[in-house]
Design a protein around this motif. Structure first.
Motif, mmCIF file in Angstrom:
data_model
loop_
_atom_site.group_PDB
_atom_site.id
_atom_site.type_symbol
_atom_site.label_atom_id
_atom_site.label_comp_id
_atom_site.label_asym_id
_atom_site.label_seq_id
_atom_site.Cartn_x
_atom_site.Cartn_y
_atom_site.Cartn_z
ATOM 1 N N ASN A 262 29.326 31.901 -12.271
ATOM 2 C CA ASN A 262 30.180 32.163 -13.426
ATOM 3 C C ASN A 262 29.338 32.171 -14.701
ATOM 4 O O ASN A 262 28.793 31.140 -15.103
ATOM 5 N N ARG A 263 29.237 33.323 -15.349
ATOM 6 C CA ARG A 263 28.386 33.438 -16.533
ATOM 7 C C ARG A 263 28.977 32.720 -17.738
ATOM 8 O O ARG A 263 28.243 32.153 -18.557
ATOM 9 N N LEU A 264 30.306 32.738 -17.856
ATOM 10 C CA LEU A 264 30.945 32.124 -19.013
ATOM 11 C C LEU A 264 30.751 30.606 -19.002
ATOM 12 O O LEU A 264 30.344 30.022 -20.012
ATOM 13 N N THR A 265 31.040 29.967 -17.864
ATOM 14 C CA THR A 265 30.873 28.514 -17.805
ATOM 15 C C THR A 265 29.395 28.126 -17.857
ATOM 16 O O THR A 265 29.053 27.042 -18.344
ATOM 17 N N PHE B 173 28.367 22.054 -23.143
ATOM 18 C CA PHE B 173 29.590 21.461 -23.685
ATOM 19 C C PHE B 173 30.569 21.087 -22.564
ATOM 20 O O PHE B 173 31.250 20.066 -22.637
ATOM 21 N N MET B 174 30.621 21.894 -21.525
ATOM 22 C CA MET B 174 31.564 21.653 -20.438
ATOM 23 C C MET B 174 31.239 20.387 -19.649
ATOM 24 O O MET B 174 32.119 19.776 -19.046
ATOM 25 N N TYR C 110 25.354 20.203 -11.581
ATOM 26 C CA TYR C 110 26.203 21.057 -12.418
ATOM 27 C C TYR C 110 25.531 21.330 -13.757
ATOM 28 O O TYR C 110 25.506 22.479 -14.228
ATOM 29 N N PHE C 111 24.987 20.308 -14.376
ATOM 30 C CA PHE C 111 24.307 20.471 -15.663
ATOM 31 C C PHE C 111 23.088 21.383 -15.537
ATOM 32 O O PHE C 111 22.781 22.164 -16.454
ATOM 33 N N ALA C 112 22.407 21.308 -14.398
ATOM 34 C CA ALA C 112 21.219 22.134 -14.171
ATOM 35 C C ALA C 112 21.564 23.539 -13.708
ATOM 36 O O ALA C 112 20.672 24.293 -13.297
ATOM 37 N N LEU C 113 22.856 23.899 -13.738
ATOM 38 C CA LEU C 113 23.341 25.249 -13.444
ATOM 39 C C LEU C 113 23.225 25.633 -11.974
ATOM 40 O O LEU C 113 23.385 26.803 -11.622
ATOM 41 N N MET C 114 22.983 24.651 -11.095
ATOM 42 C CA MET C 114 22.777 24.944 -9.685
ATOM 43 C C MET C 114 24.085 25.156 -8.934
ATOM 44 O O MET C 114 24.089 25.610 -7.795
ATOM 45 N N ASP C 115 25.200 24.801 -9.562
ATOM 46 C CA ASP C 115 26.524 25.012 -9.000
ATOM 47 C C ASP C 115 27.481 25.208 -10.167
ATOM 48 O O ASP C 115 27.367 24.512 -11.178
ATOM 49 N N ASP C 116 28.401 26.158 -10.044
ATOM 50 C CA ASP C 116 29.341 26.395 -11.145
ATOM 51 C C ASP C 116 30.699 25.748 -10.886
ATOM 52 O O ASP C 116 31.623 25.916 -11.671
ATOM 53 N N ARG C 117 30.816 24.987 -9.792
ATOM 54 C CA ARG C 117 32.037 24.221 -9.549
ATOM 55 C C ARG C 117 31.942 22.893 -10.291
ATOM 56 O O ARG C 117 30.922 22.215 -10.235
ATOM 57 N N TYR C 118 33.039 22.523 -10.970
ATOM 58 C CA TYR C 118 33.010 21.291 -11.749
ATOM 59 C C TYR C 118 32.817 20.101 -10.811
ATOM 60 O O TYR C 118 33.416 20.044 -9.736
ATOM 61 N N PRO C 119 31.982 19.135 -11.193
ATOM 62 C CA PRO C 119 31.667 18.017 -10.295
ATOM 63 C C PRO C 119 32.908 17.228 -9.879
ATOM 64 O O PRO C 119 33.729 16.845 -10.712
#
Length: 215
Positions: free
Chosen positions: A22-25, A31-32, A107-116
Motif C-alpha cells: 500500500n503506497r498511501l500507508t 505517523f500511522m 511495520y515501521f520498517a515498511l516490511m509489511d503494510d498490515r497494521y501490527p
C-alpha cells in the motif's frame, strides 16, 4: 559447522511481501505507527505509575499501580542464579512481548503494510527454544557485558538499516515493491538484534549469538 549454525535456539524471519504494498500507508508510515508505538510503550516501559484511589481527603485512599510491564530481566536472573530455573510463564511473557515489538518494528520498517496485531503473528516469526533447567547459574550476571562486541557491530548495521528503509520507502512509492535485497538485509539485522536480546536481556539461551545476518 552448518548444522550447528542452523540449531541456534532463537529463530527469526519475516515473510517477504511478494505483492504490491500500500503506497498511501507507506507514505504516511511515520505517523500511522504512532498509536501502536504508544500502546507498545505501555507494556514495554518496564515501570509503573502510582496514584491514589479513594476518598478525597486521602484517609481512605489506596495506592494503586496504573500500569506495569517491560522485559522481565532481574526476576529470571535471580531465579536462574539461585534455583537454576526459568519460570515458563515469565519466559512466555518475554517471548510474546518481543514478538509484539518486532511486529511494530517490521511495520515501521515498511516490511509489511498490515497494521501490527497485538496477538496474531502476521508475517513475523520469532521463536525461542525453552531452556528448562539447562542454563548456567552465573552466566546471566555477565551476559550484557559479554555482548558488547555485538552492540558495536549492531550500531553500524543499524546505520545501514536506516539507509535501507529510506531507499525502500522511495521504491515502494514508485513501484509498490520492497527491493528484495534491502528486505533481506533489514530482516537479517532484526534477526541479529533478536539473538542478542535473547542472549543478554531475556536470558533465553547461554549460547553466544553468531556474528551473521543469515539464519
Amino acid at each position: 559447522m552448518e548444522p550447528t549454525a542452523q540449531a541456534y535456539p532463537v529463530n527469526f524471519s519475516v515473510a517477504y511481501p511478494d505483492r504490491p504494498l500500500n503506497r498511501l500507508t507507506s507514505f504516511f508510515r511515520l505517523f500511522m505507527v504512532i498509536p501502536i508505538v504508544i500502546l507498545l510503550g505501555t507494556v514495554y516501559s518496564g515501570g509503573a505509575e502510582w496514584g491514589q484511589w479513594g476518598g478525597d481527603d486521602g484517609n481512605s485512599a489506596e495506592t494503586v499501580a496504573y500500569g506495569f510491564g517491560g522485559v522481565l530481566f532481574f526476576g529470571p536472573l535471580l531465579m536462574i542464579l539461585f534455583r537454576k530455573k526459568y519460570p515458563r510463564w515469565w519466559f512466555d511473557w518475554n517471548l510474546e512481548l518481543q514478538r509484539f515489538a518486532n511486529r511494530v518494528t517490521v511495520y515501521f520498517a515498511l516490511m509489511d503494510d498490515r497494521y501490527p496485531a497485538t496477538d496474531d503473528h502476521q508475517s513475523v516469526r520469532l521463536d525461542y527454544d525453552y531452556p528448562g533447567g539447562t542454563l548456567n547459574r552465573f552466566l546471566p550476571i555477565v551476559k550484557w557485558l559479554l555482548a558488547i562486541p555485538h552492540y558495536v557491530v549492531l550500531f553500524f548495521l543499524h546505520i545501514g538499516g536506516v539507509a535501507a528503509v529510506i531507499i525502500a520507502w522511495f521504491a515502494i512509492l514508485f513501484t509498490g515493491r520492497y527491493p528484495r535485497g534491502l528486505f533481506t538485509y533489514v530482516e537479517g539485522l532484526l534477526r541479529w538484534q533478536n539473538r542478542v536480546t535473547a542472549y543478554a536481556f531475556t536470558l533465553a539461551t547461554d549460547r553466544y549469538p553468531p556474528f551473521r545476518l543469515a539464519p
